[in-house]
Motif scaffolding. Sequence first.
Motif, PDB file in Angstrom:
ATOM      1  N   PHE A 365       0.837  -1.192   0.000  1.00 40.86           N
ATOM      2  CA  PHE A 365       0.000   0.000   0.000  1.00 40.86           C
ATOM      3  C   PHE A 365       0.877   1.248   0.000  1.00 40.86           C
ATOM      4  O   PHE A 365       2.048   1.211   0.367  1.00 40.86           O
ATOM      5  CB  PHE A 365      -0.914   0.005   1.216  1.00 40.86           C
ATOM      6  CG  PHE A 365      -2.024  -1.007   1.157  1.00 40.86           C
ATOM      7  CD1 PHE A 365      -3.326  -0.612   0.897  1.00 40.86           C
ATOM      8  CD2 PHE A 365      -1.767  -2.364   1.353  1.00 40.86           C
ATOM      9  CE1 PHE A 365      -4.357  -1.532   0.837  1.00 40.86           C
ATOM     10  CE2 PHE A 365      -2.787  -3.295   1.291  1.00 40.86           C
ATOM     11  CZ  PHE A 365      -4.085  -2.881   1.023  1.00 40.86           C
ATOM     12  N   HIS A 366       0.273   2.353  -0.366  1.00 38.71           N
ATOM     13  CA  HIS A 366       1.021   3.612  -0.395  1.00 38.71           C
ATOM     14  C   HIS A 366       1.350   4.109   1.009  1.00 38.71           C
ATOM     15  O   HIS A 366       2.471   4.543   1.273  1.00 38.71           O
ATOM     16  CB  HIS A 366       0.210   4.684  -1.126  1.00 38.71           C
ATOM     17  CG  HIS A 366       0.083   4.459  -2.593  1.00 38.71           C
ATOM     18  ND1 HIS A 366       1.145   4.605  -3.467  1.00 38.71           N
ATOM     19  CD2 HIS A 366      -0.982   4.087  -3.351  1.00 38.71           C
ATOM     20  CE1 HIS A 366       0.743   4.344  -4.696  1.00 38.71           C
ATOM     21  NE2 HIS A 366      -0.544   4.023  -4.656  1.00 38.71           N
ATOM     22  N   GLY A 367       0.372   4.064   1.907  1.00 34.80           N
ATOM     23  CA  GLY A 367       0.555   4.714   3.198  1.00 34.80           C
ATOM     24  C   GLY A 367       0.680   3.782   4.382  1.00 34.80           C
ATOM     25  O   GLY A 367       1.485   4.022   5.278  1.00 34.80           O
ATOM     26  N   LYS A 368      -0.107   2.708   4.439  1.00 34.63           N
ATOM     27  CA  LYS A 368      -0.084   1.837   5.612  1.00 34.63           C
ATOM     28  C   LYS A 368       1.232   1.060   5.682  1.00 34.63           C
ATOM     29  O   LYS A 368       1.846   0.763   4.655  1.00 34.63           O
ATOM     30  CB  LYS A 368      -1.267   0.866   5.598  1.00 34.63           C
ATOM     31  CG  LYS A 368      -1.166  -0.230   4.546  1.00 34.63           C
ATOM     32  CD  LYS A 368      -2.365  -1.160   4.568  1.00 34.63           C
ATOM     33  CE  LYS A 368      -2.410  -2.101   5.722  1.00 34.63           C
ATOM     34  NZ  LYS A 368      -1.303  -3.065   5.790  1.00 34.63           N
ATOM     35  N   PRO A 369       1.714   0.746   6.876  1.00 36.72           N
ATOM     36  CA  PRO A 369       2.964  -0.011   6.994  1.00 36.72           C
ATOM     37  C   PRO A 369       2.873  -1.364   6.302  1.00 36.72           C
ATOM     38  O   PRO A 369       1.852  -2.036   6.340  1.00 36.72           O
ATOM     39  CB  PRO A 369       3.132  -0.167   8.507  1.00 36.72           C
ATOM     40  CG  PRO A 369       2.368   0.972   9.096  1.00 36.72           C
ATOM     41  CD  PRO A 369       1.195   1.170   8.174  1.00 36.72           C
ATOM     42  N   GLY A 370       3.955  -1.741   5.682  1.00 35.72           N
ATOM     43  CA  GLY A 370       4.041  -3.021   5.007  1.00 35.72           C
ATOM     44  C   GLY A 370       5.490  -3.475   4.978  1.00 35.72           C
ATOM     45  O   GLY A 370       5.960  -4.164   5.883  1.00 35.72           O
ATOM     46  N   GLU A 371       6.211  -3.079   3.943  1.00 37.22           N
ATOM     47  CA  GLU A 371       7.629  -3.434   3.797  1.00 37.22           C
ATOM     48  C   GLU A 371       8.423  -2.827   4.963  1.00 37.22           C
ATOM     49  O   GLU A 371       8.305  -1.640   5.262  1.00 37.22           O
ATOM     50  CB  GLU A 371       8.144  -2.916   2.453  1.00 37.22           C
ATOM     51  CG  GLU A 371       9.362  -3.661   1.928  1.00 37.22           C
ATOM     52  CD  GLU A 371      10.650  -3.181   2.575  1.00 37.22           C
ATOM     53  OE1 GLU A 371      11.469  -4.026   2.992  1.00 37.22           O
ATOM     54  OE2 GLU A 371      10.820  -1.952   2.684  1.00 37.22           O
ATOM     55  N   LEU A 372       9.227  -3.647   5.625  1.00 42.79           N
ATOM     56  CA  LEU A 372       9.824  -3.249   6.900  1.00 42.79           C
ATOM     57  C   LEU A 372      10.879  -2.165   6.760  1.00 42.79           C
ATOM     58  O   LEU A 372      11.077  -1.369   7.683  1.00 42.79           O
ATOM     59  CB  LEU A 372      10.435  -4.483   7.580  1.00 42.79           C
ATOM     60  CG  LEU A 372       9.478  -5.652   7.818  1.00 42.79           C
ATOM     61  CD1 LEU A 372      10.194  -6.794   8.529  1.00 42.79           C
ATOM     62  CD2 LEU A 372       8.270  -5.209   8.632  1.00 42.79           C
ATOM     63  N   GLN A 378       4.806  10.934   3.954  1.00 47.46           N
ATOM     64  CA  GLN A 378       3.862  11.982   4.312  1.00 47.46           C
ATOM     65  C   GLN A 378       2.823  12.118   3.206  1.00 47.46           C
ATOM     66  O   GLN A 378       3.166  12.333   2.040  1.00 47.46           O
ATOM     67  CB  GLN A 378       4.589  13.318   4.496  1.00 47.46           C
ATOM     68  CG  GLN A 378       3.696  14.466   4.910  1.00 47.46           C
ATOM     69  CD  GLN A 378       3.110  14.278   6.305  1.00 47.46           C
ATOM     70  OE1 GLN A 378       3.793  13.772   7.193  1.00 47.46           O
ATOM     71  NE2 GLN A 378       1.862  14.670   6.495  1.00 47.46           N
ATOM     72  N   PHE A 379       1.559  11.985   3.556  1.00 43.24           N
ATOM     73  CA  PHE A 379       0.475  12.110   2.582  1.00 43.24           C
ATOM     74  C   PHE A 379      -0.519  13.200   2.957  1.00 43.24           C
ATOM     75  O   PHE A 379      -1.129  13.804   2.087  1.00 43.24           O
ATOM     76  CB  PHE A 379      -0.261  10.772   2.426  1.00 43.24           C
ATOM     77  CG  PHE A 379       0.544   9.726   1.717  1.00 43.24           C
ATOM     78  CD1 PHE A 379       0.600   9.690   0.341  1.00 43.24           C
ATOM     79  CD2 PHE A 379       1.258   8.782   2.444  1.00 43.24           C
ATOM     80  CE1 PHE A 379       1.355   8.729  -0.326  1.00 43.24           C
ATOM     81  CE2 PHE A 379       2.015   7.813   1.790  1.00 43.24           C
ATOM     82  CZ  PHE A 379       2.065   7.780   0.409  1.00 43.24           C
ATOM     83  N   ALA A 380      -0.752  13.414   4.241  1.00 44.92           N
ATOM     84  CA  ALA A 380      -1.696  14.445   4.666  1.00 44.92           C
ATOM     85  C   ALA A 380      -1.250  15.808   4.120  1.00 44.92           C
ATOM     86  O   ALA A 380      -0.039  16.068   4.046  1.00 44.92           O
ATOM     87  CB  ALA A 380      -1.772  14.492   6.185  1.00 44.92           C
ATOM     88  N   PRO A 381      -2.198  16.649   3.693  1.00 39.43           N
ATOM     89  CA  PRO A 381      -3.645  16.545   3.899  1.00 39.43           C
ATOM     90  C   PRO A 381      -4.388  15.659   2.901  1.00 39.43           C
ATOM     91  O   PRO A 381      -5.614  15.586   2.978  1.00 39.43           O
ATOM     92  CB  PRO A 381      -4.099  17.999   3.765  1.00 39.43           C
ATOM     93  CG  PRO A 381      -3.127  18.620   2.831  1.00 39.43           C
ATOM     94  CD  PRO A 381      -1.817  17.968   3.140  1.00 39.43           C
ATOM     95  N   TYR A 382      -3.693  15.011   1.973  1.00 42.40           N
ATOM     96  CA  TYR A 382      -4.353  14.055   1.087  1.00 42.40           C
ATOM     97  C   TYR A 382      -4.780  12.853   1.918  1.00 42.40           C
ATOM     98  O   TYR A 382      -4.096  12.446   2.861  1.00 42.40           O
ATOM     99  CB  TYR A 382      -3.408  13.642  -0.026  1.00 42.40           C
ATOM    100  CG  TYR A 382      -4.037  12.784  -1.096  1.00 42.40           C
ATOM    101  CD1 TYR A 382      -4.814  13.362  -2.090  1.00 42.40           C
ATOM    102  CD2 TYR A 382      -3.843  11.410  -1.111  1.00 42.40           C
ATOM    103  CE1 TYR A 382      -5.391  12.578  -3.086  1.00 42.40           C
ATOM    104  CE2 TYR A 382      -4.406  10.625  -2.103  1.00 42.40           C
ATOM    105  CZ  TYR A 382      -5.183  11.212  -3.087  1.00 42.40           C
ATOM    106  OH  TYR A 382      -5.760  10.436  -4.062  1.00 42.40           O
ATOM    107  N   HIS A 383      -5.918  12.263   1.556  1.00 39.60           N
ATOM    108  CA  HIS A 383      -6.506  11.180   2.354  1.00 39.60           C
ATOM    109  C   HIS A 383      -6.502   9.885   1.557  1.00 39.60           C
ATOM    110  O   HIS A 383      -7.168   9.775   0.523  1.00 39.60           O
ATOM    111  CB  HIS A 383      -7.944  11.560   2.731  1.00 39.60           C
ATOM    112  CG  HIS A 383      -8.607  10.593   3.669  1.00 39.60           C
ATOM    113  ND1 HIS A 383      -7.916   9.631   4.366  1.00 39.60           N
ATOM    114  CD2 HIS A 383      -9.911  10.449   4.054  1.00 39.60           C
ATOM    115  CE1 HIS A 383      -8.743   8.941   5.110  1.00 39.60           C
ATOM    116  NE2 HIS A 383      -9.968   9.413   4.935  1.00 39.60           N
TER     117      HIS A 383
END
Length: 511
Positions: A365-372, A378-383
């Motif tokens: 995924f772009h934002g959620k943790p995955g690859e260690l 930083q994505f905010a203020p984009y949702h």
Amino acid sequence: MAWFAAPEYRLARELFLRLLALVYACGFLAAARQFRALLGSRGMLPIPRFLARVPFRRAPSLFHWHYGDRLYAALAHTGLLLSLALLAGAANLLPLGAATALWALPWLLYLSIVNTGQTWYAFGWESLLLEAGALAVFLGNDRIAPPLPVLLLLRWVLFRVEFGAGLIKWRGDECWRKLTCLYHHHETQPMPGPLSWFFHHLPRPLHKAEAAANHVVQLAVPFCLFLPQPIASAAALLMVVTQLWLIASGNFAWLNWLTVALALSVLDTGTLRRVLPIGPDPAHAPQPLWHQLLVAGYALLVLARSWQPLRNLISPRQQMNRSWDGLHLVNSYGAFGSVNRVRYEIVLEGTRDVHGTDGWQEYEFHGKPGELRRLPRQFAPYHLRLDWLMWFAAISPAYARPWFRPLLARLLVNDPDTLRLLRRNPFPDNPPALVRAELYHYRFTNGPELRATGAWWHRRHVRTYQRPVGLAELGPHAPPETPSHARPHAPPDAPPHAPPGRTPKEPGERR
């Protein structure tokens, strides 16, 4: 009605409106880029299905008259263009009536999106944007002085945002009263940012100081917003500082950015002149009677509708992020009434072999943790709506029941709209035969671990979240246009698509 005009807030109005326009732009951009997979006719929670069972009076939206994916895209892009025009100051080039209408358009368009957004739009900052956007309609442009009633109503919104968040924390998780919540929060928040690892490893006494300062700013300082200047401006600046701290420490969409905008509306020119080289106030035209009547009428409406949010604030059973009407004119707010002590993440995997012996490869995924080894971005203020809902799904499968199996079905056919929401698809040429979901416990590495491994995260497998499934099981959830040769018929006892549910509008509370 000389008291009606407040020329000393002309710069505050501009700062608020320009930042509000930026937030609008982020909202419309996210809608344009993400809606097809989430809400489109072939989406996980299709809007047409929602409109068929929810009447207009419960969810006012332009889409009740007609819905089509092209219309949704046109509406979102129109809202984006309007937002950019407002950001550039287009309202100041128009007569007052035209400027008022120009600010009303993005509010109407975004209301239509939110009220049909279902689970994907069940967040408090959606209502906050609509409430602040409705007040912006009545602020006028630089041809007249800002109307004082609207400025006071903006402070009322800011008060409810901050005081509501403070109360829900104090009444909720005991770690807020013990000042220990921030031992965990920076690590377990929905979407950490690039500095969250460093915030997490601050000394624990500083974490306690953070929590104590939060209580002061959210429980005591909001009352100062209604005191004379420069006390009100000083209170607003304290809120801006705390919001900037939150912006630096994580990704909370536009919640903090919009709170900053509301706080900036409190700053009078006299206070700003102490730190900025600001010239004398320009002359303003008298406020037309029609505009005064319009402002007074809306102010009375807001005051009348404020009874329920006020009652909610003083209730020991306070609800956070509650919309009290379909227009989102006056709402209740709050954030993180409880804080998770551990972080769980769902990892989606696929395999080309129907027996699962070919090895499993992970989606990213772009934002959620995955690859260690990947530092959070930083994505905010984009949702990133899917990333946020995956955090809720890891807390409890009940949060994901309406949309999780449709998500898996779209991965099994390499649905292009869904794959655009992901950072990496391990099956770019042919879709997988099976997909599954594994649940992991994630934690930030410490300093020595980071230096030794280069990994920002450490993870431990907890259990299987979703056993391997193929299209034969997920057929009812597959996109309607999936070719028949690629989608086997589901068995007669296959479960139907669960109706869209309601997920938390903010962490820690269900609406």
